[in-house]
Design a protein around this motif. Structure first.
Motif, PDB file in Angstrom:
ATOM      1  N   SER A   1      -0.451  -4.916  16.200  1.00 52.35           N
ATOM      2  CA  SER A   1       1.093  -5.177  16.449  1.00 52.35           C
ATOM      3  C   SER A   1       1.210  -6.767  16.956  1.00 52.35           C
ATOM      4  O   SER A   1       2.233  -7.048  16.554  1.00 52.35           O
TER       5      SER A   1
ATOM      6  N   GLU B   1      -5.294  -1.496  17.483  1.00 50.18           N
ATOM      7  CA  GLU B   1      -3.703  -1.357  17.611  1.00 50.18           C
ATOM      8  C   GLU B   1      -3.199  -2.711  18.450  1.00 50.18           C
ATOM      9  O   GLU B   1      -1.858  -3.147  17.895  1.00 50.18           O
TER      10      GLU B   1
ATOM     11  N   HIS C   1     -10.547   1.408  19.627  1.00 52.81           N
ATOM     12  CA  HIS C   1      -9.211   1.625  19.381  1.00 52.81           C
ATOM     13  C   HIS C   1      -7.821   1.064  19.636  1.00 52.81           C
ATOM     14  O   HIS C   1      -6.950   0.500  18.967  1.00 52.81           O
TER      15      HIS C   1
END
Length: 537
Positions: A418, A414, A410
């Motif tokens: 980003s 992310e 996870h």
């Protein structure tokens, strides 16, 4: 504000009191006015008052019945009777119901009622202060008890058990009755601890919340599990049982842990996992099992979130993880350069599955991922994908704090999302997007011969104009840039693969090995063979 309820079948009285008393000025809220006790009771089910002012004689349900019903639900309800009745038996019933005052309508003065309301408010304020103080004291008692239990379990794990009788006596003080009983030790831990800590703002708040929920659940059990905090992330659970009974202790322990797991998820929105150790009969066995559970790092790293599983040994994979580094680096670099946001999840999942299949040690996995991301940062920074303020120290800290492969998956998704978003913003803000595009083109075609004319055509620019533009924006010629990127890639291949120099020469689009070696030595200062020798010596 405290809520006030007015109940009287005399509507003018309700209207008069509602309008004549400045409720908010006294820190009160007039929650409702009702003409009989039955309606008032129904409304109180959804909004219980703190203060009740009621008549006695009303249809459907009189005031005394209403007081009795509400007092059952809220014993500290403040009540004043407002009535035309002054008979003694009504006053007797009111006293039995612990009514604070009895006011006759004939002599009613709003100022007197305001004075009474202020008395009610002051007594409620005082009661709140006392309760708050009691809660603080209880919290201190619970906190001290929790710390004593943690001290006991740490001492058990870290120091020799010299006196078995004293140890059992101390365990009994924490409601852990082990005389003549066996025990099943269990390790519990918070999944995605970093996110849980961020949501609860601090370790202390998170720990207090977890402790409250677990204590509530354990307190309801007929055969209690004894809970010992061990820092904030982990906790231990000791499940005592009679070994002579025909029960499966593992099944019973799973039931208890499932109850805790469901309660923590329901009330705190936190997932917990548990690893169950072996049955113990002696304090020394408990000590060894607790230490074994805490050091079961590989199992904990690879366990699925929300699992309840037995402790088992994991065999470390014998494959060299870093031999796959170059392939992973290439896939992630191309994904980012080509802005394939739809490939983030599948690419990350592919490598997470690879790591899980071979059960590499967690520390090695984290080192591998950290090196991968730092190298990607350096490569992409040269392509103007990163700003100089990119926080490497935070990246390092966050990866080290990750406790499981699921959490790592996870986090990586992310992270790449980003970074990709930031890269898009930089691309849009670039004044000379042609130069950025040229750098991207080179990065994607390092395995081929790259000419200035070829890239200029790709950008629909005149080759002479493109040459001048590139030198002006980057400070080096296009050919110098291509050579530098190819030599950087050559060093990567020499560092991370066992390919011979001839193979690396071909992989970088050079036809002549001697020329490649000459260019490499001119750029790096040593030949490819000497460079690899420096790294292995």
């Amino acid at each position: 504000m405290y809520k006030v309820m007015l109940v009287d079948d005399d509507y003018p009285v309700l209207e008069f009191l509602s309008a004549s008393i400045p409720w908010e000025h006294y820190g009160l809220e007039l929650a409702g006015t009702y003409e009989n006790g039955a309606v008032a009771l129904e409304q109180a089910e959804s909004s219980m008052p703190d203060i009740l002012i009621t008549d006695i004689g009303m249809p459907k349900m009189n005031g005394l019945e209403l007081i009795g019903q509400l007092k059952e639900r809220k014993p500290n309800l403040r009540v004043a009777i407002l009535s035309c009745h002054n008979e003694f038996h009504y006053a007797q019933q009111a006293l039995r119901l612990n009514v604070q005052d009895y006011v006759l309508k004939d002599t009613l003065n709003p100022a007197d009622l305001e004075k009474l309301l202020l008395q009610f408010k002051e007594s409620l304020d005082q009661e709140d202060r006392v309760q708050s103080h009691q809660h603080q004291l209880q919290h201190m008692v619970d906190r001290n008890k929790e710390l004593m239990k943690e001290k006991f379990i740490r001492k058990t794990m870290q120091e020799p058990i010299l006196d078995r009788h004293n140890w059992l006596s101390e365990a009994s003080a924490f409601h852990l009755e082990l005389e003549g009983r066996a025990c099943l030790p269990i390790l519990g831990f918070i999944d995605r601890y970093r996110l849980a800590k961020q949501r609860f703002m601090s370790d202390d708040i998170l720990r207090f919340a977890i402790y409250n929920v677990i204590s509530e659940i354990i307190g309801q059990e007929a055969s209690p599990v004894v809970h010992f905090a061990y820092g904030t992330k982990e906790s231990f659970y000791l499940f005592p049982f009679q070994p002579t009974l025909k029960i499966n202790p593992y099944d019973k322990a799973v039931e208890r842990m499932r109850e805790i797991q469901q309660a923590v998820r329901k009330y705190l929105k936190i997932s917990m996992s548990f690893i169950i150790g072996e049955v113990c009969h002696q304090p020394e066995e408990i000590k060894a099992s607790l230490n074994g559970l805490l050091s079961a790092g590989i199992q904990r790293f690879y366990v699925e979130e929300g699992s309840i599983t037995k402790q088992r040994a994991y065999m470390e994979g014998n494959m060299d993880l870093f031999s796959w580094y170059d392939q992973a680096s290439t896939e992630f670099r191309e994904m980012m350069i080509e802005k394939k946001t739809d490939q983030i999840v599948p690419t990350v999942k592919h490598w997470i599955d690879f790591l899980k299949e071979h059960t590499f040690p967690p520390e090695k996995v984290k080192d591998w991922v950290l090196k991968l991301l730092l190298d990607l940062k350096l490569k992409l920074q040269s392509l103007q994908y990163f700003r100089s303020t990119y926080a490497v120290d935070i990246l390092h800290k966050e990866i080290l704090e990750i406790d499981s492969l699921v959490e790592l998956e996870h986090w990586l998704v992310e992270h790449f999302q980003s970074v990709m978003t930031l890269a898009g913003e930089i691309w849009e803000q670039s004044k000379r997007s042609e130069v950025v595009e040229a750098c991207h083109y080179v990065s994607l075609h390092l395995d081929k011969r790259i000419s200035l004319e070829e890239v200029a055509d790709h950008l629909f620019l005149n080759s002479s104009y493109f040459s001048r533009l590139f030198k002006k924006e980057t400070g080096e010629t296009f050919i110098e840039y291509v050579t530098r990127m190819k030599m950087n890639r050559a060093k990567e291949l020499l560092d991370q693969t066992s390919h011979p120099v001839g193979k690396i020469c071909e992989m970088l689009g050079y036809d002549n090995q001697s020329y490649f070696i000459k260019i490499f030595k001119s750029s790096v200062g040593v030949t490819p063979v000497e460079y690899r020798g420096q790294k292995t010596s």
